[in-house]
Design an enzyme around this catalytic site. Structure first.
Site, PDB file in Angstrom:
ATOM      1  CG  ASP A 171      63.025  -8.734  26.809  1.00 32.23           C
ATOM      2  OD1 ASP A 171      62.625  -7.884  26.000  1.00 32.23           O
ATOM      3  OD2 ASP A 171      63.029  -9.944  26.546  1.00 32.23           O
ATOM      4  CG  ASN A 179      76.311  -8.695  25.422  1.00 33.41           C
ATOM      5  OD1 ASN A 179      76.820  -7.831  26.112  1.00 33.41           O
ATOM      6  ND2 ASN A 179      75.288  -9.424  25.841  1.00 33.41           N
ATOM      7  CG  ASP A 188      78.446  -6.600  32.019  1.00 33.63           C
ATOM      8  OD1 ASP A 188      77.519  -7.371  31.696  1.00 33.63           O
ATOM      9  OD2 ASP A 188      79.596  -6.992  32.290  1.00 33.63           O
ATOM     10  CD  GLU A 214      68.266 -10.496  27.232  1.00 34.52           C
ATOM     11  OE1 GLU A 214      68.001 -10.906  26.092  1.00 34.52           O
ATOM     12  OE2 GLU A 214      69.091 -11.048  27.982  1.00 34.52           O
TER      13      GLU A 214
END
Length: 300
Positions: A171, A179, A188, A214
């Protein structure tokens, strides 16, 4: 006055490849939950379990060199290569060579496939419907459903063939910060870009998908733990050195450094369920996090 005429086409001007959109011929796998298009070579394609085959089918009922498909002008033939469980076209056994036409069904052992001489509307609709059910919309890689279905199949094949099977779970490090700092559009973008980079590195037989959020998973058939660990390190390095360009609050393009934490596991006799196998990879992923992130944890 204009006279309308109907022009009669000569019979010899059409062949099985005639289509509004002429594409490379392919085989579509229709076996169980697996629905996958395999492009064929323009002249000759081999089908079997061997890694040098054009179409690789990792199923116990399929021989290493099971069959081949020969394309010559408007004639397409399937030839069985002495397989253990036979090759069948529309349930007719292939004893030497047998001609096939668009949308014929071909069975290699217990694996059913459809021959596509070209891409027609029905084929496109089938592919699009399947894609929506197994492809993650945000990253355009496989989703969790496809990964878990194929993991079960790969475990079964690995145990029946005694071939090694490894998985890489990884991940994105500190992804929430992306974010929070740059916004969800940037997040994104980082996810999509990560998927694109990994796709450019993996081999054609590897299965790569988004497991959730993720977190990602790669299935590596016929791969021992040492090779899988080296492969995970290549992925880690590729992400670490990639320039992710994002927009900050001032509207300026800035470079973001994104790293990964990865865990590698090899299928063992003690893994009674797929979840046991996944748990080992996840534990090693979290060990990478605890050891400082941006690293690979394996059994070697």
């Amino acid at each position: 006055m204009t006279t309308e005429k109907t022009i009669i086409a000569e019979p010899g001007t059409l062949n099985i490849f005639t289509s509004p959109k002429r594409n490379r011929a392919s085989l579509t796998r229709l076996h169980g939950d697996v629905f996958k298009r395999h492009p064929l070579d323009p002249a000759e394609s081999s089908i079997g379990r061997a890694t040098d085959c054009t179409v690789i089918i990792q199923e116990p009922s399929v021989s290493r060199k099971h069959a081949r498909i020969l394309i010559n002008a408007d004639l397409v033939e399937v030839e069985d290569l002495g397989s253990s469980n036979g090759t069948f076209v529309n349930d007719q056994k292939v004893t030497s060579k047998l001609a096939v036409k668009h949308r014929d069904h071909i069975r290699f052992g217990n694996v059913l496939m459809r021959f596509n001489a070209y891409e027609d509307l029905e084929t496109i609709c089938e592919d699009e419907g399947w894609s929506r059910s197994v492809v993650d919309a945000g990253t355009q890689i496989f989703n969790k459903r496809y990964l878990t279905d194929n993991l079960d199949a790969e475990i079964k094949f690995s145990r029946s063939s005694t071939r090694p099977l490894c998985i890489i779970s990884f991940d994105l490090d500190l992804f929430k910060k992306v974010n929070d700092t740059y916004g969800h559009n940037a997040g994104d973008y980082v996810l999509r870009e990560t998927a694109s980079i990994v796709k450019s590195v993996i081999r054609k037989d590897d299965i790569f998908g988004r497991f959730g959020g993720e977190e990602f998973l790669i299935l590596l058939p016929n791969t021992p733990i040492k090779k899988a660990t080296e492969f995970a390190e290549r992925i880690r390095s590729a992400l670490e050195t990639h320039p992710f360009m994002v927009t900050n609050e001032a509207g300026q393009q800035v470079q973001h450094k994104q790293t990964l934490s990865l865990g590698v596991a090899e299928l063992a006799a003690s893994h009674n369920l797929a979840t046991d196998f996944l748990e080992v990879a996840d534990q090693r992923l979290y060990q990478s996090k605890q050891d400082g992130r941006n690293r690979v944890t394996s059994a070697i």
